[in-house]
Design a protein around this motif. Structure first.
Motif, PDB file in Angstrom:
ATOM      1  N   THR A  53       0.828  -1.210   0.000  1.00 28.25           N
ATOM      2  CA  THR A  53       0.000   0.000   0.000  1.00 28.25           C
ATOM      3  C   THR A  53       0.860   1.258   0.000  1.00 28.25           C
ATOM      4  OG1 THR A  53      -0.182   0.182   2.423  1.00 28.25           O
ATOM      5  CG2 THR A  53      -1.835  -1.183   1.270  1.00 28.25           C
ATOM      6  N   GLN A  54       2.157   1.100  -0.002  1.00 28.46           N
ATOM      7  CA  GLN A  54       3.062   2.250   0.071  1.00 28.46           C
ATOM      8  C   GLN A  54       3.330   2.860  -1.309  1.00 28.46           C
ATOM      9  OE1 GLN A  54       4.146   3.707   2.993  1.00 28.46           O
ATOM     10  NE2 GLN A  54       2.655   2.299   3.855  1.00 28.46           N
ATOM     11  N   HIS A  55       2.241   3.202  -1.992  1.00 31.87           N
ATOM     12  CA  HIS A  55       2.328   3.879  -3.293  1.00 31.87           C
ATOM     13  C   HIS A  55       2.402   5.384  -3.059  1.00 31.87           C
ATOM     14  CE1 HIS A  55       0.066   0.409  -5.559  1.00 31.87           C
ATOM     15  NE2 HIS A  55       1.062  -0.036  -4.827  1.00 31.87           N
ATOM     16  N   PRO A  56       3.095   6.113  -3.927  1.00 31.59           N
ATOM     17  CA  PRO A  56       3.205   7.560  -3.731  1.00 31.59           C
ATOM     18  C   PRO A  56       1.865   8.293  -3.850  1.00 31.59           C
ATOM     19  CG  PRO A  56       4.157   6.933  -5.848  1.00 31.59           C
ATOM     20  CD  PRO A  56       3.852   5.664  -5.109  1.00 31.59           C
ATOM     21  N   GLU A  57       0.970   7.802  -4.690  1.00 32.51           N
ATOM     22  CA  GLU A  57      -0.338   8.456  -4.838  1.00 32.51           C
ATOM     23  C   GLU A  57      -1.166   8.311  -3.560  1.00 32.51           C
ATOM     24  OE1 GLU A  57       1.034   6.589  -8.715  1.00 32.51           O
ATOM     25  OE2 GLU A  57       0.718   5.866  -6.672  1.00 32.51           O
ATOM     26  N   PHE A  58      -1.020   7.175  -2.903  1.00 27.78           N
ATOM     27  CA  PHE A  58      -1.723   6.939  -1.636  1.00 27.78           C
ATOM     28  C   PHE A  58      -1.137   7.837  -0.554  1.00 27.78           C
ATOM     29  CE2 PHE A  58      -3.350   4.266   1.879  1.00 27.78           C
ATOM     30  CZ  PHE A  58      -4.632   4.027   1.417  1.00 27.78           C
ATOM     31  N   ALA A  59       0.194   7.990  -0.545  1.00 33.72           N
ATOM     32  CA  ALA A  59       0.852   8.891   0.404  1.00 33.72           C
ATOM     33  C   ALA A  59       0.385  10.333   0.184  1.00 33.72           C
ATOM     34  CB  ALA A  59       2.371   8.789   0.273  1.00 33.72           C
ATOM     35  N   ILE A  60       0.225  10.722  -1.070  1.00 32.55           N
ATOM     36  CA  ILE A  60      -0.272  12.067  -1.376  1.00 32.55           C
ATOM     37  C   ILE A  60      -1.681  12.243  -0.818  1.00 32.55           C
ATOM     38  CG2 ILE A  60      -1.186  13.464  -3.293  1.00 32.55           C
ATOM     39  CD1 ILE A  60       1.407  12.799  -4.808  1.00 32.55           C
ATOM     40  N   SER A  81       3.945   9.261 -12.473  1.00 25.07           N
ATOM     41  CA  SER A  81       4.628   8.599 -13.586  1.00 25.07           C
ATOM     42  C   SER A  81       3.737   7.553 -14.243  1.00 25.07           C
ATOM     43  CB  SER A  81       5.932   7.968 -13.102  1.00 25.07           C
ATOM     44  OG  SER A  81       5.690   7.009 -12.091  1.00 25.07           O
ATOM     45  N   GLY A  82       2.867   6.932 -13.449  1.00 26.45           N
ATOM     46  CA  GLY A  82       1.964   5.914 -13.969  1.00 26.45           C
ATOM     47  C   GLY A  82       0.557   6.131 -13.464  1.00 26.45           C
ATOM     48  N   GLU A  83      -0.416   5.787 -14.280  1.00 31.11           N
ATOM     49  CA  GLU A  83      -1.817   5.951 -13.900  1.00 31.11           C
ATOM     50  C   GLU A  83      -2.088   5.281 -12.551  1.00 31.11           C
ATOM     51  OE1 GLU A  83      -6.237   5.174 -15.873  1.00 31.11           O
ATOM     52  OE2 GLU A  83      -4.474   4.252 -16.791  1.00 31.11           O
ATOM     53  N   HIS A  84      -2.899   5.926 -11.743  1.00 29.20           N
ATOM     54  CA  HIS A  84      -3.261   5.389 -10.429  1.00 29.20           C
ATOM     55  C   HIS A  84      -3.810   3.966 -10.534  1.00 29.20           C
ATOM     56  CE1 HIS A  84      -2.937   9.511  -9.269  1.00 29.20           C
ATOM     57  NE2 HIS A  84      -3.899   9.555  -8.363  1.00 29.20           N
ATOM     58  N   CYS A  85      -3.430   3.129  -9.582  1.00 27.51           N
ATOM     59  CA  CYS A  85      -4.074   1.824  -9.431  1.00 27.51           C
ATOM     60  C   CYS A  85      -5.444   2.061  -8.782  1.00 27.51           C
ATOM     61  CB  CYS A  85      -3.208   0.911  -8.566  1.00 27.51           C
ATOM     62  SG  CYS A  85      -3.206   1.337  -6.806  1.00 27.51           S
ATOM     63  N   PRO A  86      -6.309   1.051  -8.727  1.00 29.06           N
ATOM     64  CA  PRO A  86      -7.623   1.250  -8.117  1.00 29.06           C
ATOM     65  C   PRO A  86      -7.563   1.735  -6.663  1.00 29.06           C
ATOM     66  CG  PRO A  86      -7.645  -0.735  -9.436  1.00 29.06           C
ATOM     67  CD  PRO A  86      -6.212  -0.260  -9.388  1.00 29.06           C
ATOM     68  N   MET A  87      -6.622   1.223  -5.867  1.00 28.98           N
ATOM     69  CA  MET A  87      -6.490   1.657  -4.475  1.00 28.98           C
ATOM     70  C   MET A  87      -6.191   3.151  -4.397  1.00 28.98           C
ATOM     71  SD  MET A  87      -3.584   0.515  -1.680  1.00 28.98           S
ATOM     72  CE  MET A  87      -2.235   1.208  -2.668  1.00 28.98           C
TER      73      MET A  87
END
Length: 159
Positions: A53-60, A81-87
């Motif tokens: 779960t330690q994706h940068p978009e989630f951290a944002i 850099s890459g399209e968001h995953c569903p989470m």
């Protein structure tokens, strides 16, 4: 439409993705920018230790929920850099962030991984618009997507 100012932020996302790769992680990076154009927060993937779960978009999304007023979140832009995953798309929607701009799409990533013989993970890839509504989404950018592709090739052929 992705403009040159968007590309400045997307290039920073790619730099962060390269930093993640150099740290032994999946190559993803993201930047949160205010409506006034100020960089508020940036991060890179940190899943190598086992917490996926330690994706940068989630951290944002977490940072924005804790540090920004709802109206400011709605006017901000998340570059990645890459399209968001569903989470990450769901987290983005739940905290009320605004526009999303990405360099490469989930469909492109899936194609690249298939070319490399890498199996996809357990979570299905969905376009952002299938996860959240009423969010302006822009991407991919062909030139920058090619740079992201090179990072993924490096990740799966050299590591």
């Amino acid at each position: 439409m992705i403009d040159e100012q968007d590309r400045v932020h997307l290039r920073r996302c790619i730099e962060l993705a390269a930093e993640a790769l150099e740290a032994g992680d999946e190559p993803f990076g993201s930047v949160l920018v205010s409506a006034e154009g100020d960089v508020l927060f940036e991060d890179r993937n940190r899943v190598a230790a086992g917490d996926h779960t330690q994706h940068p978009e989630f951290a944002i999304a977490r940072w924005a929920a804790q540090n920004m007023r709802l109206e400011d979140r709605a006017r901000a832009t998340v570059y990645t850099s890459g399209e968001h995953c569903p989470m990450c798309a769901a987290a983005h929607g739940w905290v009320g962030l605004g526009r999303i701009v990405y360099a490469s799409s989930s469909a492109q990533l899936g194609s690249w991984l298939a070319e490399l013989g890498v199996s996809r993970g357990r979570v299905r890839s969905l376009p952002i618009g299938e996860v959240i509504a009423d969010t302006e989404v822009e991407g991919p950018d062909d030139e920058l997507a090619a740079q992201v592709r090179e990072l993924h090739i490096k990740r799966h052929t050299e590591h």
